[in-house]
Each structure stands twice: as C-alpha cells, then as structure tokens.
Design a protein around this motif. Sequence first.
Motif, short mmCIF file in Angstrom:
data_model
loop_
_atom_site.label_atom_id
_atom_site.label_comp_id
_atom_site.label_asym_id
_atom_site.label_seq_id
_atom_site.Cartn_x
_atom_site.Cartn_y
_atom_site.Cartn_z
N VAL A 1 4.78 14.24 -11.62
CA VAL A 1 5.49 14.37 -12.89
C VAL A 1 4.77 15.34 -13.83
O VAL A 1 5.41 16.09 -14.55
CB VAL A 1 5.66 12.98 -13.55
N GLY A 2 3.43 15.35 -13.81
CA GLY A 2 2.68 16.24 -14.70
C GLY A 2 3.04 17.69 -14.53
O GLY A 2 3.48 18.35 -15.50
N PRO A 3 2.90 18.25 -13.32
CA PRO A 3 3.27 19.66 -13.15
C PRO A 3 4.77 19.93 -13.37
O PRO A 3 5.14 21.00 -13.84
CB PRO A 3 2.88 19.97 -11.70
N LEU A 4 5.62 18.97 -13.03
CA LEU A 4 7.05 19.19 -13.19
C LEU A 4 7.47 19.23 -14.65
O LEU A 4 8.38 19.97 -15.02
CB LEU A 4 7.85 18.10 -12.45
N ILE B 1 0.84 -1.20 0.00
CA ILE B 1 0.00 0.00 0.00
C ILE B 1 0.87 1.25 0.00
O ILE B 1 0.62 2.21 -0.74
CB ILE B 1 -0.97 -0.01 1.19
N LEU B 2 1.92 1.26 0.82
CA LEU B 2 2.81 2.41 0.86
C LEU B 2 3.55 2.58 -0.48
O LEU B 2 3.70 3.71 -0.95
CB LEU B 2 3.82 2.26 2.00
N ALA B 3 3.98 1.49 -1.09
CA ALA B 3 4.66 1.58 -2.38
C ALA B 3 3.73 2.14 -3.45
O ALA B 3 4.13 2.99 -4.26
CB ALA B 3 5.19 0.21 -2.79
N LEU B 4 2.49 1.68 -3.46
CA LEU B 4 1.52 2.20 -4.43
C LEU B 4 1.20 3.66 -4.17
O LEU B 4 1.02 4.45 -5.11
CB LEU B 4 0.25 1.35 -4.41
N ALA B 5 1.13 4.06 -2.90
CA ALA B 5 0.87 5.46 -2.57
C ALA B 5 2.00 6.35 -3.05
O ALA B 5 1.77 7.41 -3.64
CB ALA B 5 0.66 5.61 -1.06
N VAL B 6 3.24 5.93 -2.81
CA VAL B 6 4.39 6.71 -3.27
C VAL B 6 4.43 6.77 -4.79
O VAL B 6 4.67 7.83 -5.38
CB VAL B 6 5.70 6.12 -2.69
N GLY B 7 4.16 5.64 -5.45
CA GLY B 7 4.15 5.63 -6.91
C GLY B 7 3.07 6.53 -7.48
O GLY B 7 3.29 7.25 -8.46
N THR B 8 1.88 6.50 -6.86
CA THR B 8 0.78 7.37 -7.32
C THR B 8 1.15 8.84 -7.15
O THR B 8 0.93 9.66 -8.05
CB THR B 8 -0.50 7.04 -6.54
N TYR B 9 1.71 9.18 -6.00
CA TYR B 9 2.11 10.57 -5.76
C TYR B 9 3.17 11.01 -6.77
O TYR B 9 3.10 12.10 -7.33
CB TYR B 9 2.62 10.74 -4.33
N ALA B 10 4.16 10.15 -7.01
CA ALA B 10 5.22 10.48 -7.95
C ALA B 10 4.66 10.65 -9.37
O ALA B 10 5.05 11.57 -10.10
CB ALA B 10 6.30 9.40 -7.93
N PHE B 11 3.74 9.77 -9.74
CA PHE B 11 3.13 9.85 -11.07
C PHE B 11 2.36 11.15 -11.24
O PHE B 11 2.41 11.79 -12.29
CB PHE B 11 2.22 8.64 -11.28
N ARG B 12 1.66 11.57 -10.20
CA ARG B 12 0.90 12.82 -10.28
C ARG B 12 1.82 14.04 -10.24
O ARG B 12 1.49 15.08 -10.78
CB ARG B 12 -0.11 12.90 -9.14
#
Length: 104
Positions: free
Chosen positions: A21-24, A8-19
């Motif tokens: 990337v868009g603004p960056l 769950i923590l890995a998926l949460a970090v991956g989701t946050y990182a994926f989101r």
Amino acid sequence: MNATVVMILALAVGTYAFRLVGPLLHGRVELPDRVRGLLAAGAVVLLVALLATGALTEGGGFAGWARPAGVLVGGVLAWRGVPFVGVVLGAAGATALLRLVGVA
C-alpha cells in the motif's frame, strides 16, 4: 492444512498487502503535520519500549544489573559517535566484565 498454517499464510498475505500500500499510495495521500508528528513520536516510544523490555527482562523476570549496565555503556558509546562494532563490543564487554565479578 491445519489452522496454524492458514494463520501464518493469512498474516503473510496481510503483511505483504500492508507493505504494498505504501508505494501504491505514495503521493496520493497527504498526512497532516500533526499526524506526522504523532507517528514520529509513536516510533520513538515503540523503540524505547522494546529497548527497555530487552534490557531489563529475561524469562518474565528482572535480568539483573549487568545487562542494563551494558546497554547503558552501549548507549553512551553510540552517543559519543563510536562505530557500531565498537558499541556492540563495548556493551558486551561491560556486561561480561560485570558478570565475571559477580554482578548478576
């Protein structure tokens, strides 16, 4: 920490990182028109698949005719420009009425 919490923590970090990337990357990466068209078509196909799955199935089987009829009524009301509350109430009312008269 068990494997479920780690996942769950890995998926949460991956989701946050994926989101993030868009603004960056906004303005730095230019997508070709063909890719933009495919992304738009993919979004429509995904939404239709989710709608069909939710409207037609329940518990792994066919949900009966009342639910798809209610979704159809809601779609017609939305297409006619009825406000969202009216669409939801119309779809729920049509489904409830059909179930009341015995259409499962």
